[in-house]
Motif scaffolding. Structure first.
Motif, PDB file in Angstrom:
ATOM      1  N   ASN A  24      60.266  74.173  13.267  1.00  0.00           N
ATOM      2  CA  ASN A  24      59.473  74.568  15.204  1.00  0.00           C
ATOM      3  C   ASN A  24      58.361  75.361  14.789  1.00  0.00           C
ATOM      4  OD1 ASN A  24      59.284  77.517  15.102  1.00  0.00           O
ATOM      5  ND2 ASN A  24      61.803  77.652  15.242  1.00  0.00           N
ATOM      6  N   ARG A  56      59.772  64.376  15.551  1.00  0.00           N
ATOM      7  CA  ARG A  56      59.840  65.713  16.766  1.00  0.00           C
ATOM      8  C   ARG A  56      61.500  65.633  16.675  1.00  0.00           C
ATOM      9  NH1 ARG A  56      56.136  66.666  20.009  1.00  0.00           N
ATOM     10  NH2 ARG A  56      55.604  65.045  19.895  1.00  0.00           N
ATOM     11  N   VAL A  58      64.457  66.753  18.683  1.00  0.00           N
ATOM     12  CA  VAL A  58      64.773  68.278  19.644  1.00  0.00           C
ATOM     13  C   VAL A  58      66.296  68.883  19.410  1.00  0.00           C
ATOM     14  CG1 VAL A  58      65.245  68.293  21.940  1.00  0.00           C
ATOM     15  CG2 VAL A  58      63.366  66.774  20.611  1.00  0.00           C
ATOM     16  N   GLY A  62      66.870  73.134  22.425  1.00  0.00           N
ATOM     17  CA  GLY A  62      65.827  72.985  23.268  1.00  0.00           C
ATOM     18  C   GLY A  62      65.138  72.928  22.324  1.00  0.00           C
ATOM     19  N   LYS A  63      64.472  73.752  21.351  1.00  0.00           N
ATOM     20  CA  LYS A  63      63.848  73.688  20.303  1.00  0.00           C
ATOM     21  C   LYS A  63      63.232  72.833  20.328  1.00  0.00           C
ATOM     22  CE  LYS A  63      63.411  78.955  18.958  1.00  0.00           C
ATOM     23  NZ  LYS A  63      64.071  79.494  17.790  1.00  0.00           N
ATOM     24  N   GLN A  64      62.055  72.180  19.469  1.00  0.00           N
ATOM     25  CA  GLN A  64      60.982  71.052  18.577  1.00  0.00           C
ATOM     26  C   GLN A  64      61.083  71.305  17.181  1.00  0.00           C
ATOM     27  OE1 GLN A  64      58.081  69.393  20.717  1.00  0.00           O
ATOM     28  NE2 GLN A  64      58.807  69.798  22.591  1.00  0.00           N
ATOM     29  N   TYR A  65      61.108  71.049  16.680  1.00  0.00           N
ATOM     30  CA  TYR A  65      60.844  71.142  15.454  1.00  0.00           C
ATOM     31  C   TYR A  65      60.491  69.525  14.796  1.00  0.00           C
ATOM     32  CZ  TYR A  65      64.379  74.763  14.849  1.00  0.00           C
ATOM     33  OH  TYR A  65      65.864  75.447  15.205  1.00  0.00           O
ATOM     34  N   ASN A 113      68.577  60.464  18.858  1.00  0.00           N
ATOM     35  CA  ASN A 113      68.031  61.840  18.408  1.00  0.00           C
ATOM     36  C   ASN A 113      69.549  62.527  18.139  1.00  0.00           C
ATOM     37  OD1 ASN A 113      66.972  64.807  17.672  1.00  0.00           O
ATOM     38  ND2 ASN A 113      67.202  64.908  20.206  1.00  0.00           N
TER      39      ASN A 113
END
Length: 124
Positions: A24, A56, A58, A62-65, A113
């Motif tokens: 992240n 990306r 998600v 809700g965090k994006q990695y 996703n």
């Protein structure tokens, strides 16, 4: 369009390549060897995604990695593969082999996703 290489881009990409897994924004920032402001790190990560260098992920929180694309090229870039999040060590990584899935008749998948949660081989 060819983009200019900068020390910020080099540093961000080095952190992600060295990690070998999705990170992240905060983890990338914490591991940089030069001082780069938060907005620049976000801008670099997003530009790399646009250029097909990173993809990306998600997570359910809700965090994006962000992970380095190892099997993509700029013409065949795809984020459409499964990822695995370890509940033991909290790492998130691209699965090395495809996971097969089907959708019901009449449905057509355009993108996925998907994160599978469980224990990695080191924590099992």
């Amino acid at each position: 369009m060819r983009r200019r290489n900068t020390p910020a881009k080099e540093a961000v990409l080095e952190v992600l390549k060295k990690a070998g897994k999705a990170l992240n924004h905060e983890t990338v920032q914490d591991n940089l060897n030069i001082d780069i402001d938060r907005a620049t790190v976000y801008r670099v990560l997003n530009r790399f995604c646009d250029d097909g260098i990173l993809h990306r992920v998600v997570a359910e929180d809700g965090k994006q990695y962000f992970a380095v694309c190892s099997k993509c090229d700029s013409e065949k870039h795809s984020d459409n593969h499964f990822h695995f999040r370890c509940t033991g060590c909290n790492t998130l990584e691209c699965l090395p082999t495809p996971v097969q899935f089907t959708v019901p008749e009449g449905y057509f998948a355009e993108s996925i996703n998907c994160i599978i949660n469980g224990r990695c081989k080191n924590c099992a």
